[in-house]
Design a protein around this motif. Structure first.
Motif, PDB file in Angstrom:
ATOM      1  N   GLU A  91      -2.832  26.780 -29.718  1.00 52.85           N
ATOM      2  CA  GLU A  91      -3.292  25.976 -30.865  1.00 52.85           C
ATOM      3  C   GLU A  91      -2.966  26.676 -32.177  1.00 52.85           C
ATOM      4  O   GLU A  91      -2.470  26.058 -33.130  1.00 52.85           O
ATOM      5  N   HIS A  92      -3.237  27.978 -32.235  1.00 56.74           N
ATOM      6  CA  HIS A  92      -2.997  28.742 -33.460  1.00 56.74           C
ATOM      7  C   HIS A  92      -1.520  28.726 -33.826  1.00 56.74           C
ATOM      8  O   HIS A  92      -1.161  28.491 -34.996  1.00 56.74           O
ATOM      9  N   GLN A  95      -0.228  25.212 -35.032  1.00 52.83           N
ATOM     10  CA  GLN A  95      -0.659  24.885 -36.390  1.00 52.83           C
ATOM     11  C   GLN A  95       0.045  25.770 -37.413  1.00 52.83           C
ATOM     12  O   GLN A  95       0.432  25.307 -38.501  1.00 52.83           O
ATOM     13  N   ALA A 133      -2.387  21.088 -24.577  1.00 49.63           N
ATOM     14  CA  ALA A 133      -2.272  21.614 -25.939  1.00 49.63           C
ATOM     15  C   ALA A 133      -1.139  20.950 -26.719  1.00 49.63           C
ATOM     16  O   ALA A 133      -1.274  20.692 -27.921  1.00 49.63           O
ATOM     17  N   ARG A 137       1.477  16.342 -30.380  1.00 45.44           N
ATOM     18  CA  ARG A 137       1.870  17.211 -31.492  1.00 45.44           C
ATOM     19  C   ARG A 137       3.393  17.358 -31.529  1.00 45.44           C
ATOM     20  O   ARG A 137       4.071  17.123 -30.525  1.00 45.44           O
TER      21      ARG A 137
END
Length: 301
Positions: A91-92, A95, A133, A137
């Motif tokens: 996730e980190h 982003q 995840a 996206r």
């Protein structure tokens, strides 16, 4: 709304195919303005070399942070971490890629250290976390499951849980040498040619020439890209020269991006006297993993 993500796998039969697939995947991301990441575990040297052979200069992307090379110790630690921590890391990084102005994130790497998780095999659980995840996206993940490093039953299961499988059908792949078709009468050789696969190479070339003579391929030159051919024995070099000398008067054989050592061998075997053979030497400047990490300023955060 269409899902902007992709989660695919490749099942290489050789390290040549592994490096080919990974190089193409990462190069596509660089061209699209995405951040790309490779999680190393003793395979980055081969991937960096193949990208160089493919004409991709990774120095600029490494300096700018577009290309991140994750050292082996970080890769192994991530694969042994609790799965919820792994999800947080993904996730980190996803982003961060967008926040840094890149069009998305694209990543792949060597993940077989996950087979050594305490309590047994958990790569299917890792893969589920990864799939959750990336979904929805601008993220593209390529999972590499090759027969050398993974058991057949795990590979079969992973094929069933991925969106698609990538990897073209080669004209030859005997794990030592891989020959692919880049276009009509345009071949690429990667690996090594010796007494064991020399006859197969001659047959592949013969089939292409036969199609040209019959008019199935409209070309007068067979092009062989040798940028990834690391070794060629004397007998193979002699065979190439003889094949060129035996061509019909209307056809030629052109060898491109030939490594200097292979070019010198061809010259000693009479390439300069073969009127229908052209040899072009390719310039190479691949980075080693340590140099790439230094250029990038260390591991990504």
């Amino acid at each position: 709304m269409d899902d902007p993500s992709s989660h695919v796998l490749t099942v290489p039969v050789s390290d040549e195919q592994l490096c080919e697939s990974v190089s193409e995947f990462l190069t596509t991301g660089l061209a699209r303005g995405e951040r790309v990441a490779y999680f190393d575990d003793d395979t980055a040297d081969g991937v960096l070399a193949r990208m160089d052979e493919d004409g991709v200069d990774v120095r600029g992307p490494l300096r700018s942070g577009q290309f991140q090379l994750v050292p082996g110790e970080f890769t192994r630690a991530a694969l042994l971490a609790p799965l919820d921590e792994l999800g947080g890391v993904l996730e980190h990084n996803m982003q961060a890629a967008v926040d840094d102005g890149w069009a998305g994130l694209r990543f792949t790497g060597q993940m077989d250290h996950g087979l050594r998780r305490p309590g047994g095999q958990a790569l299917d659980e890792y893969d589920r976390v990864l799939a959750d995840a990336v979904r929805g996206r601008p993220v593209h993940a390529l999972c590499v499951y090759d027969h050398l490093r993974y058991p057949d039953d795990l590979i079969a299961h992973m094929r069933s849980v991925h969106d698609a499988e990538i990897g073209g059908t080669p004209l030859l792949d005997d794990t030592l040498l891989r020959i692919t078709e880049l276009g009509p009468a345009h071949l690429r050789l990667a690996g090594e040619v010796d007494h064991g696969n020399r006859p197969q190479v001659r047959r592949v070339l013969g089939r292409v020439l036969d199609r040209m003579v019959r008019g199935e391929i409209e070309a007068d030159t067979v092009v062989a890209d040798l940028g990834s051919l690391r070794f060629c024995d004397v007998a193979a070099a002699v065979s190439v020269v003889h094949a060129a000398e035996e061509l019909p008067a209307t056809l030629r054989l052109r060898l491109e991006n030939v490594r200097p050592g292979v070019a010198r061998l061809l010259d000693r075997c009479g390439a300069g006297f073969a009127s229908r053979l052209d040899v072009g030497i390719g310039e190479r400047s691949p980075l080693r993993t340590a140099d790439a990490l230094e250029l990038a300023g260390g591991a990504p955060g």
